[in-house]
Design a protein around this motif. Structure first.
Motif, PDB file in Angstrom:
ATOM      1  N   ARG A  91       0.780  -1.243   0.000  1.00 38.83           N
ATOM      2  CA  ARG A  91       0.000   0.000   0.000  1.00 38.83           C
ATOM      3  C   ARG A  91       0.806   1.284   0.000  1.00 38.83           C
ATOM      4  NH1 ARG A  91      -4.712   0.999   1.751  1.00 38.83           N
ATOM      5  NH2 ARG A  91      -4.009   2.288   3.464  1.00 38.83           N
ATOM      6  N   ALA A  92       1.896   1.355   0.762  1.00 37.51           N
ATOM      7  CA  ALA A  92       2.588   2.644   0.897  1.00 37.51           C
ATOM      8  C   ALA A  92       4.056   2.461   1.234  1.00 37.51           C
ATOM      9  CB  ALA A  92       1.923   3.486   1.986  1.00 37.51           C
ATOM     10  N   VAL A  93       4.856   3.400   0.755  1.00 36.49           N
ATOM     11  CA  VAL A  93       6.273   3.493   1.096  1.00 36.49           C
ATOM     12  C   VAL A  93       6.613   4.977   1.157  1.00 36.49           C
ATOM     13  CG1 VAL A  93       7.031   3.293  -1.323  1.00 36.49           C
ATOM     14  CG2 VAL A  93       8.626   2.737   0.517  1.00 36.49           C
ATOM     15  N   GLY A  94       7.436   5.347   2.132  1.00 37.90           N
ATOM     16  CA  GLY A  94       7.810   6.745   2.260  1.00 37.90           C
ATOM     17  C   GLY A  94       9.161   6.884   2.937  1.00 37.90           C
ATOM     18  N   TRP A  95       9.881   7.955   2.594  1.00 40.82           N
ATOM     19  CA  TRP A  95      11.196   8.176   3.191  1.00 40.82           C
ATOM     20  C   TRP A  95      11.488   9.657   3.324  1.00 40.82           C
ATOM     21  CZ3 TRP A  95      10.447   5.779  -1.557  1.00 40.82           C
ATOM     22  CH2 TRP A  95      10.832   6.500  -2.681  1.00 40.82           C
ATOM     23  N   LEU A  96      12.341   9.954   4.299  1.00 44.97           N
ATOM     24  CA  LEU A  96      12.878  11.299   4.504  1.00 44.97           C
ATOM     25  C   LEU A  96      14.201  11.381   3.763  1.00 44.97           C
ATOM     26  CD1 LEU A  96      12.465  11.638   8.360  1.00 44.97           C
ATOM     27  CD2 LEU A  96      11.208  12.916   6.638  1.00 44.97           C
ATOM     28  N   THR A  97      14.461  12.502   3.134  1.00 46.37           N
ATOM     29  CA  THR A  97      15.737  12.715   2.457  1.00 46.37           C
ATOM     30  C   THR A  97      16.640  13.539   3.357  1.00 46.37           C
ATOM     31  OG1 THR A  97      14.692  12.606   0.299  1.00 46.37           O
ATOM     32  CG2 THR A  97      16.826  13.672   0.395  1.00 46.37           C
ATOM     33  N   GLY A  98      17.914  13.179   3.386  1.00 53.25           N
ATOM     34  CA  GLY A  98      18.865  13.905   4.209  1.00 53.25           C
ATOM     35  C   GLY A  98      20.257  13.859   3.610  1.00 53.25           C
ATOM     36  N   GLN A  99      21.207  14.208   4.453  1.00 51.74           N
ATOM     37  CA  GLN A  99      22.603  14.212   4.015  1.00 51.74           C
ATOM     38  C   GLN A  99      23.509  13.805   5.161  1.00 51.74           C
ATOM     39  OE1 GLN A  99      23.777  18.173   2.891  1.00 51.74           O
ATOM     40  NE2 GLN A  99      22.551  19.096   4.492  1.00 51.74           N
ATOM     41  N   GLU A 100      24.691  13.368   4.800  1.00 57.56           N
ATOM     42  CA  GLU A 100      25.700  13.040   5.797  1.00 57.56           C
ATOM     43  C   GLU A 100      26.613  14.235   5.946  1.00 57.56           C
ATOM     44  OE1 GLU A 100      28.986   9.571   6.786  1.00 57.56           O
ATOM     45  OE2 GLU A 100      27.531   9.287   5.194  1.00 57.56           O
ATOM     46  N   LYS A 101      26.742  14.709   7.161  1.00 56.90           N
ATOM     47  CA  LYS A 101      27.600  15.854   7.449  1.00 56.90           C
ATOM     48  C   LYS A 101      29.066  15.418   7.431  1.00 56.90           C
ATOM     49  CE  LYS A 101      24.396  18.876   8.099  1.00 56.90           C
ATOM     50  NZ  LYS A 101      24.282  20.014   7.233  1.00 56.90           N
ATOM     51  N   GLY A 102      29.973  16.377   7.410  1.00 59.11           N
ATOM     52  CA  GLY A 102      31.415  16.093   7.371  1.00 59.11           C
ATOM     53  C   GLY A 102      31.901  15.247   8.530  1.00 59.11           C
ATOM     54  N   GLY A 104      30.222  12.793   9.808  1.00 55.27           N
ATOM     55  CA  GLY A 104      29.568  11.496   9.748  1.00 55.27           C
ATOM     56  C   GLY A 104      28.149  11.480  10.290  1.00 55.27           C
ATOM     57  N   ARG A 105      27.720  12.576  10.901  1.00 56.81           N
ATOM     58  CA  ARG A 105      26.367  12.691  11.425  1.00 56.81           C
ATOM     59  C   ARG A 105      25.369  12.736  10.275  1.00 56.81           C
ATOM     60  NH1 ARG A 105      24.337  17.410  12.883  1.00 56.81           N
ATOM     61  NH2 ARG A 105      26.302  18.388  12.324  1.00 56.81           N
ATOM     62  N   LEU A 106      24.226  12.066  10.440  1.00 61.39           N
ATOM     63  CA  LEU A 106      23.174  12.114   9.439  1.00 61.39           C
ATOM     64  C   LEU A 106      22.145  13.159   9.842  1.00 61.39           C
ATOM     65  CD1 LEU A 106      22.595   8.305   8.831  1.00 61.39           C
ATOM     66  CD2 LEU A 106      24.075   9.873   7.562  1.00 61.39           C
ATOM     67  N   GLU A 107      21.735  13.966   8.886  1.00 60.55           N
ATOM     68  CA  GLU A 107      20.750  15.010   9.143  1.00 60.55           C
ATOM     69  C   GLU A 107      19.631  14.879   8.112  1.00 60.55           C
ATOM     70  OE1 GLU A 107      21.105  19.557   8.339  1.00 60.55           O
ATOM     71  OE2 GLU A 107      21.906  19.147  10.360  1.00 60.55           O
ATOM     72  N   PHE A 108      18.407  14.692   8.606  1.00 62.72           N
ATOM     73  CA  PHE A 108      17.251  14.524   7.730  1.00 62.72           C
ATOM     74  C   PHE A 108      16.361  15.739   7.812  1.00 62.72           C
ATOM     75  CE2 PHE A 108      18.681  10.330   8.927  1.00 62.72           C
ATOM     76  CZ  PHE A 108      18.771   9.715   7.691  1.00 62.72           C
ATOM     77  N   GLY A 109      15.677  16.018   6.746  1.00 57.78           N
ATOM     78  CA  GLY A 109      14.742  17.136   6.712  1.00 57.78           C
ATOM     79  C   GLY A 109      14.618  17.659   5.309  1.00 57.78           C
ATOM     80  N   GLY A 110      13.656  18.465   5.116  1.00 55.67           N
ATOM     81  CA  GLY A 110      13.437  19.015   3.778  1.00 55.67           C
ATOM     82  C   GLY A 110      12.372  18.221   3.061  1.00 55.67           C
ATOM     83  N   TRP A 111      12.763  17.199   2.327  1.00 58.98           N
ATOM     84  CA  TRP A 111      11.836  16.442   1.509  1.00 58.98           C
ATOM     85  C   TRP A 111      11.360  15.187   2.221  1.00 58.98           C
ATOM     86  CZ3 TRP A 111      10.043  18.907  -2.502  1.00 58.98           C
ATOM     87  CH2 TRP A 111      10.837  19.839  -3.156  1.00 58.98           C
ATOM     88  N   ILE A 112      10.066  14.936   2.130  1.00 54.36           N
ATOM     89  CA  ILE A 112       9.471  13.667   2.553  1.00 54.36           C
ATOM     90  C   ILE A 112       8.755  13.120   1.324  1.00 54.36           C
ATOM     91  CG2 ILE A 112       7.792  12.525   4.047  1.00 54.36           C
ATOM     92  CD1 ILE A 112       8.157  14.916   5.990  1.00 54.36           C
ATOM     93  N   TRP A 113       9.155  11.938   0.902  1.00 54.03           N
ATOM     94  CA  TRP A 113       8.532  11.302  -0.259  1.00 54.03           C
ATOM     95  C   TRP A 113       7.610  10.200   0.253  1.00 54.03           C
ATOM     96  CZ3 TRP A 113       9.334  13.623  -4.764  1.00 54.03           C
ATOM     97  CH2 TRP A 113      10.467  14.449  -4.868  1.00 54.03           C
ATOM     98  N   ARG A 114       6.378  10.214  -0.169  1.00 55.17           N
ATOM     99  CA  ARG A 114       5.441   9.170   0.231  1.00 55.17           C
ATOM    100  C   ARG A 114       4.618   8.779  -1.001  1.00 55.17           C
ATOM    101  NH1 ARG A 114       2.336   7.450   5.298  1.00 55.17           N
ATOM    102  NH2 ARG A 114       0.624   6.319   4.363  1.00 55.17           N
ATOM    103  N   CYS A 115       4.590   7.496  -1.259  1.00 52.93           N
ATOM    104  CA  CYS A 115       3.853   6.973  -2.391  1.00 52.93           C
ATOM    105  C   CYS A 115       2.963   5.852  -1.889  1.00 52.93           C
ATOM    106  CB  CYS A 115       4.805   6.402  -3.431  1.00 52.93           C
ATOM    107  SG  CYS A 115       6.114   7.538  -3.928  1.00 52.93           S
ATOM    108  N   GLY A 116       1.768   5.799  -2.395  1.00 53.07           N
ATOM    109  CA  GLY A 116       0.905   4.710  -1.984  1.00 53.07           C
ATOM    110  C   GLY A 116      -0.499   4.844  -2.500  1.00 53.07           C
ATOM    111  N   SER A 117      -1.264   3.844  -2.162  1.00 52.70           N
ATOM    112  CA  SER A 117      -2.687   3.844  -2.517  1.00 52.70           C
ATOM    113  C   SER A 117      -3.483   3.800  -1.225  1.00 52.70           C
ATOM    114  CB  SER A 117      -3.006   2.630  -3.386  1.00 52.70           C
ATOM    115  OG  SER A 117      -2.693   1.434  -2.705  1.00 52.70           O
ATOM    116  N   TRP A 118      -4.434   4.706  -1.112  1.00 53.60           N
ATOM    117  CA  TRP A 118      -5.224   4.768   0.115  1.00 53.60           C
ATOM    118  C   TRP A 118      -6.674   4.645  -0.202  1.00 53.60           C
ATOM    119  CZ3 TRP A 118      -1.173   8.016  -1.066  1.00 53.60           C
ATOM    120  CH2 TRP A 118      -0.022   7.808  -0.327  1.00 53.60           C
TER     121      TRP A 118
END
Length: 118
Positions: A91-102, A104-118
């Motif tokens: 039915r659905a899959v979704g993820w947050l997009t982020g980046q790896e900082k210098g 090594g820390r991961l930082e998420f935010g900005g785009w949220i992609w969600r695809c599915g049928s409801w």
């Protein structure tokens, strides 16, 4: 032949909502969306180059990285790290997009992609 119907519902500074109806079984559509190796073929922007992590998406919290390119990005080529937030096959899959900082820390935010049928 697969039939597609597209429509954009809303666009503002914070959100974009669109619908793409595909006349195909939900399981087949989900399989494409949950396979990072197919994302460059279905990306409408042309920014997605290829999956760094090629394993299918199988659990919430899973990370997968994608090689990207955008002419206006400071380096042209760059990489994003994504974190699976929604996984409800087929039915659905979704993820947050982020980046790896210098550091090594991961930082998420900005785009949220969600695809599915409801």
């Amino acid at each position: 032949m697969t039939e597609l119907t597209r429509s954009v519902h809303t666009v503002d500074q914070e959100n974009v909502s669109a619908t793409l109806t595909v006349a195909a079984p939900a399981e087949k559509v989900f399989a494409v969306l949950a396979d990072p190796t197919t994302h460059s073929a279905i990306d409408g922007t042309g920014w997605v180059r290829e999956a760094v992590n090629q394993a299918p998406l199988t659990e919430v919290g899973q990370l997968f990285r994608m090689d990207m390119h955008h002419a206006d990005h400071p380096h042209g080529d760059y990489q994003v790290v994504n974190k699976v937030e929604v996984l409800d096959p087929p039915r659905a899959v979704g993820w947050l997009t982020g980046q790896e900082k210098g550091d090594g820390r991961l930082e998420f935010g900005g785009w949220i992609w969600r695809c599915g049928s409801w």
